[in-house]
Design a protein around this motif. Sequence first.
Motif, mmCIF file in Angstrom:
data_model
loop_
_atom_site.group_PDB
_atom_site.id
_atom_site.type_symbol
_atom_site.label_atom_id
_atom_site.label_comp_id
_atom_site.label_asym_id
_atom_site.label_seq_id
_atom_site.Cartn_x
_atom_site.Cartn_y
_atom_site.Cartn_z
ATOM 1 N N THR A 56 0.859 -1.195 0.000
ATOM 2 C CA THR A 56 0.000 0.000 0.000
ATOM 3 C C THR A 56 0.888 1.235 0.000
ATOM 4 O OG1 THR A 56 -1.583 -1.216 1.332
ATOM 5 C CG2 THR A 56 -1.897 1.165 1.197
ATOM 6 N N LEU A 100 1.023 5.103 0.769
ATOM 7 C CA LEU A 100 0.299 6.187 1.450
ATOM 8 C C LEU A 100 0.946 7.521 1.104
ATOM 9 C CD1 LEU A 100 0.047 4.782 5.101
ATOM 10 C CD2 LEU A 100 -1.565 4.480 3.207
ATOM 11 N N ARG A 125 -1.982 -0.896 -3.911
ATOM 12 C CA ARG A 125 -3.050 0.083 -3.684
ATOM 13 C C ARG A 125 -2.424 1.407 -3.292
ATOM 14 N NH1 ARG A 125 -7.364 -1.357 0.304
ATOM 15 N NH2 ARG A 125 -5.690 -1.995 1.691
ATOM 16 N N CYS A 152 -3.374 5.234 -1.232
ATOM 17 C CA CYS A 152 -4.355 5.898 -0.386
ATOM 18 C C CYS A 152 -3.873 7.324 -0.116
ATOM 19 C CB CYS A 152 -4.473 5.113 0.918
ATOM 20 S SG CYS A 152 -5.437 5.952 2.178
ATOM 21 N N ASP A 179 -3.575 4.449 10.815
ATOM 22 C CA ASP A 179 -4.879 5.021 10.468
ATOM 23 C C ASP A 179 -4.649 6.277 9.634
ATOM 24 O OD1 ASP A 179 -6.196 3.065 11.798
ATOM 25 O OD2 ASP A 179 -6.519 4.241 13.634
ATOM 26 N N THR A 198 -8.500 10.083 5.377
ATOM 27 C CA THR A 198 -8.390 10.114 3.913
ATOM 28 C C THR A 198 -8.871 11.439 3.325
ATOM 29 O OG1 THR A 198 -10.569 9.185 3.659
ATOM 30 C CG2 THR A 198 -8.729 7.628 3.684
ATOM 31 N N THR A 236 -12.695 10.433 6.153
ATOM 32 C CA THR A 236 -12.979 9.154 6.812
ATOM 33 C C THR A 236 -11.653 8.474 7.156
ATOM 34 O OG1 THR A 236 -13.098 8.166 4.642
ATOM 35 C CG2 THR A 236 -15.190 8.726 5.675
ATOM 36 N N VAL A 237 -11.690 7.629 8.164
ATOM 37 C CA VAL A 237 -10.431 7.006 8.591
ATOM 38 C C VAL A 237 -10.333 5.586 8.028
ATOM 39 C CG1 VAL A 237 -9.119 6.211 10.597
ATOM 40 C CG2 VAL A 237 -10.260 8.438 10.641
ATOM 41 N N GLU A 238 -9.213 5.340 7.374
ATOM 42 C CA GLU A 238 -8.958 3.997 6.821
ATOM 43 C C GLU A 238 -7.781 3.415 7.556
ATOM 44 O OE1 GLU A 238 -7.936 3.691 2.675
ATOM 45 O OE2 GLU A 238 -9.919 4.386 2.049
ATOM 46 N N ARG A 239 -7.829 2.134 7.869
ATOM 47 C CA ARG A 239 -6.688 1.502 8.539
ATOM 48 C C ARG A 239 -5.897 0.662 7.536
ATOM 49 N NH1 ARG A 239 -6.963 -0.892 14.451
ATOM 50 N NH2 ARG A 239 -6.919 1.359 14.742
ATOM 51 N N HIS A 240 -4.594 0.881 7.512
ATOM 52 C CA HIS A 240 -3.714 0.074 6.666
ATOM 53 C C HIS A 240 -2.692 -0.594 7.570
ATOM 54 C CE1 HIS A 240 -5.296 1.730 2.919
ATOM 55 N NE2 HIS A 240 -5.426 2.857 3.610
#
Length: 486
Positions: free
Chosen positions: A237, A239, A348, A350, A367, A370, A375-379
């Motif tokens: 991922t 970021l 991916r 983000c 976390d 985004t 909204t909070v996305e966890r990776h």
Amino acid sequence: MLRITLPLPRQVTPAPTISRVAIIGGGFTGATLARLLALHGQYWPHEIVVFEPRAHLGGGLAYDTDDPSLRLNVAAHRMRAVPGDPQAFLRWLSDSGRLGQDPGAVAKGAIYARRGDFAAFMAGQVQPFIDNGTVRHLRERAERIHRRHGRWQIEGDVGAMVQADAVVVATGHPPPTPPAELASHLNGDPRFLLNPSQPDALQAIRANDKVVVVGAGLTALDVVAALRNGGHRAEITLLSRTGQLPQPQAAGDFAPHGDFLIGVPNTALSLLKQVRFALEEVTEAGLPWQSVFDALRHQGQAIWRALPFLEQQRVLRHLRRRFEAHRFRMPPQIAELVERERAAGRLRSCAGRVAAVRSGRAEIAIDIATKPYGTVERHAGQWVIVVTGPDHGNVIDSQGCFAELEGLGFLTKDPHGLGIACDPDSRALARDGHPVEHLFVAGPLARGAFGELTGVPEIAAQAERIVQQILGMSSATTRTITIRSM
Ligand SMILES: Cc1cc2nc3c(=O)[nH]c(=O)nc-3n(C[C@H](O)[C@H](O)[C@H](O)COP(=O)(O)OP(=O)(O)OC[C@H]3O[C@@H](n4cnc5c(N)ncnc54)[C@H](O)[C@@H]3O)c2cc1C
């Protein structure tokens, strides 16, 4: 006891003009400087000393790799590494047989060579001058640089001590500084990798370990290529703040489009308008948009010089990210890899900011708040790799020898945070704003003064100008007078 300094000359000596030059850093920039100085052998009876801990000159952080999956981002015919011989690298690729050994080199009608091959080419450019003794490669880091009796004294970390009349700082890209939220939780954790370009840095990552890469520029894609080349299969991922990946190179050969020097833009807004206009023109003409960014790059130094300081700041604040995503493009081989990996759902990206970090035994969870919705996305992954780009604003503090020079007033930070402040002749600017005699800044660290100074052709041209200045000083016929005190 009374000590009196006599104001009279006791001894008159010939001038210590530029008889020795010390170059700090032997990547592309340092090696080019050394080679160009050495080429003037007939005028140059003394040494050119390069401090560089790596085994060979010319590779540096950018090219010193034997990973075959890492390629130049620019086609070989555009590298223009050797002043006066723009096709030298292309010729060498074929004469040396390297091209024949690299079946994946040709893509979209051009050659995107392996980075390690470019390093070998550069090492070969400077080796004859090491062999004949003109260039001395000291495999040490410069640790201290200070002024003694009118000369520079440089001390290496393995004990070398060199006196020089001129110093050129060519240490290139400083390491990134990780986002504070990550650093405060993960510093010292062996799963938190800050220097992925070091040999074997990725070796401990197992094929099924999930990886979170913080950053989404060309170096992040290098990490993806190196991992996949090493057999890594799990999800990666990326970021970043914008989620934007570098754009791809275009197929075929095309000329740069756009003349930004007629009515040179003097505000960030007028520059943006001119770029948009040029982009409309190329779209109508069926030419690739990349041609406009190539023109911007070629004319970049003149555009930068024409902008007042505050407008330069606006460019950096509002246009830099978008510009860089289009200026620093990925080679076709990497573009294909990215497409393939994304389609397979294994890569991916983000966009957002790090909101929280939790470091567990099995995984590190990050976390992300985004963009654009918050909204909070966890990776989560077994490894976190930081490739947020060189922290040029921190370069002086990142090296003891620069911090010492700054303390003595000989170096200052570039006010834009792009590196070290210097004048249009590449001379370092002292604390009082005056250029420092015989102290030069070369390569990307001098970008604040020049704007566009990252790619090989621009660096080679700057190195040529610095060498002309040093050679000019060497032929000066001034004399100095040594005054001894009692
Ligand atoms: C991964 C990567 C890929 C790139 N690909 C391209 C490309 O394809 N085409 C292109 O035109 N440009 C490319 N670039 C841009 C790059 O900025 C230039 O091409 C150029 O290589 C910069 O060289 P440099 O010598 O200034 O810096 P670096 O490559 O960073 O080298 C600096 C050297 O200084 C040494 N050093 C640092 N501190 C000290 C010290 N205290 N004492 C002694 N030595 C020291 C380091 O060991 C290092 O070897 C790339 C950059 C990177 C980072």
